[in-house]
Write a protein that holds these residues in place. Structure first.
Motif, PDB file in Angstrom:
ATOM      1  N   THR A   1     -34.100 -39.180  32.627  1.00 33.06           N
ATOM      2  CA  THR A   1     -33.257 -39.887  33.134  1.00 33.06           C
ATOM      3  C   THR A   1     -32.699 -38.008  32.092  1.00 33.06           C
ATOM      4  OG1 THR A   1     -34.072 -40.529  30.708  1.00 33.06           O
ATOM      5  CG2 THR A   1     -33.534 -41.861  33.064  1.00 33.06           C
ATOM      6  N   HIS A   2     -33.855 -37.198  31.656  1.00 35.67           N
ATOM      7  CA  HIS A   2     -32.775 -35.996  31.238  1.00 35.67           C
ATOM      8  C   HIS A   2     -32.823 -35.079  32.179  1.00 35.67           C
ATOM      9  CE1 HIS A   2     -34.340 -38.208  27.295  1.00 35.67           C
ATOM     10  NE2 HIS A   2     -33.671 -37.694  26.449  1.00 35.67           N
TER      11      HIS A   2
ATOM     12  N   ARG B   1     -30.129 -33.516  35.210  1.00 37.33           N
ATOM     13  CA  ARG B   1     -28.792 -33.593  35.636  1.00 37.33           C
ATOM     14  C   ARG B   1     -29.636 -33.373  37.427  1.00 37.33           C
ATOM     15  NH1 ARG B   1     -24.776 -30.976  32.181  1.00 37.33           N
ATOM     16  NH2 ARG B   1     -26.168 -28.802  33.054  1.00 37.33           N
ATOM     17  N   GLU B   2     -28.194 -34.143  38.196  1.00 35.69           N
ATOM     18  CA  GLU B   2     -28.824 -34.048  39.457  1.00 35.69           C
ATOM     19  C   GLU B   2     -28.834 -32.076  40.104  1.00 35.69           C
ATOM     20  OE1 GLU B   2     -26.238 -35.728  42.720  1.00 35.69           O
ATOM     21  OE2 GLU B   2     -26.296 -37.562  41.097  1.00 35.69           O
ATOM     22  N   ASP B   3     -28.369 -31.125  39.105  1.00 36.77           N
ATOM     23  CA  ASP B   3     -28.613 -29.623  39.928  1.00 36.77           C
ATOM     24  C   ASP B   3     -29.621 -29.330  39.348  1.00 36.77           C
ATOM     25  OD1 ASP B   3     -28.080 -29.500  37.063  1.00 36.77           O
ATOM     26  OD2 ASP B   3     -26.407 -28.110  37.614  1.00 36.77           O
TER      27      ASP B   3
ATOM     28  N   SER C   1     -30.714 -29.317  35.897  1.00 35.91           N
ATOM     29  CA  SER C   1     -30.700 -28.425  34.642  1.00 35.91           C
ATOM     30  C   SER C   1     -30.855 -29.890  33.146  1.00 35.91           C
ATOM     31  CB  SER C   1     -28.910 -28.511  33.745  1.00 35.91           C
ATOM     32  OG  SER C   1     -28.284 -29.282  34.400  1.00 35.91           O
TER      33      SER C   1
ATOM     34  N   HIS D   1     -30.060 -32.034  29.882  1.00 34.52           N
ATOM     35  CA  HIS D   1     -28.391 -32.670  29.150  1.00 34.52           C
ATOM     36  C   HIS D   1     -29.134 -33.386  28.393  1.00 34.52           C
ATOM     37  CE1 HIS D   1     -28.265 -36.584  30.884  1.00 34.52           C
ATOM     38  NE2 HIS D   1     -28.650 -35.815  32.384  1.00 34.52           N
TER      39      HIS D   1
ATOM     40  N   VAL E   1     -29.645 -37.381  27.579  1.00 38.73           N
ATOM     41  CA  VAL E   1     -28.975 -38.492  27.817  1.00 38.73           C
ATOM     42  C   VAL E   1     -27.800 -39.238  27.021  1.00 38.73           C
ATOM     43  CG1 VAL E   1     -29.593 -41.023  27.962  1.00 38.73           C
ATOM     44  CG2 VAL E   1     -30.842 -39.164  28.696  1.00 38.73           C
ATOM     45  N   ASP E   2     -26.894 -39.935  27.386  1.00 36.19           N
ATOM     46  CA  ASP E   2     -25.738 -40.604  27.117  1.00 36.19           C
ATOM     47  C   ASP E   2     -26.228 -42.219  26.683  1.00 36.19           C
ATOM     48  OD1 ASP E   2     -23.231 -41.555  26.296  1.00 36.19           O
ATOM     49  OD2 ASP E   2     -21.956 -41.718  27.821  1.00 36.19           O
TER      50      ASP E   2
END
Length: 164
Positions: free
Chosen positions: A6-7, A9-11, A13, A15, A17-18
């Motif tokens: 969950t931390h 992203r698809e690329d 990197s 992020h 989590v919201d």
């Protein structure tokens, strides 16, 4: 359970989590760890007779402070309103070596869990014990740091102490 990190992203990197859509619940986590050292050093620790002073009260405060500072040192942790933090110590005796067992419990009412805060409390306390005994035992070891239990949130409750 989701099959992706969950931390990330698809690329690829990282992020944060919201968690804005998550329900606020009461959440608790319990973590443990230990500082292995010689029996004579354990005697000094538990009698408050170390050259640097009484290690356990200092380590307790360090653990509490560590839990409160978790989002400042773990990059993707959310800041949480921590409602309660406890840090306790017990002695484990062995033939030549024993340990200071550290257990931390952290509670909040929020949208994400407090496992990282409990782990940070334990490791901060362990590092403080190590710092206070290094003059008398340069070979002390911090080990067995892990989460023992958690409650609250979507993933449910669990406690490995009940499985033992």
């Amino acid at each position: 359970m989701e099959d992706h990190l969950t931390h990330v992203r698809e690329d690829g990197s990282a992020h944060m989590v919201d968690v804005t859509a998550k329900n606020e619940t009461s959440r608790t986590a319990v973590a443990t760890g230990r500082v292995r050292t010689r029996e004579d050093v354990l005697d000094m620790i538990f009698s408050g007779d170390l050259p640097k002073g009484d290690a356990l009260p200092v380590a307790r405060v360090a653990g509490i402070m560590g839990a409160k500072k978790t989002p400042e040192i773990i990059p993707l942790c959310h800041p949480l309103p921590l409602g309660k933090i406890t840090v306790d110590f017990s002695r484990e005796d062995g033939s030549d070596f024993g340990a200071v067992r550290i257990e931390a419990s952290v509670k909040t009412r929020g949208v994400t869990g407090v496992e990282m805060e409990a782990l940070t409390a334990v490791t901060s306390a362990a590092l403080t014990v190590y710092d206070m005994i290094k003059a008398v035992d340069k070979h002390a070891v911090i080990d067995d740091v892990r989460v023992l239990a958690k409650s609250g949130g979507k993933s449910g409750d669990w406690d490995i102490r009940e499985d033992a």
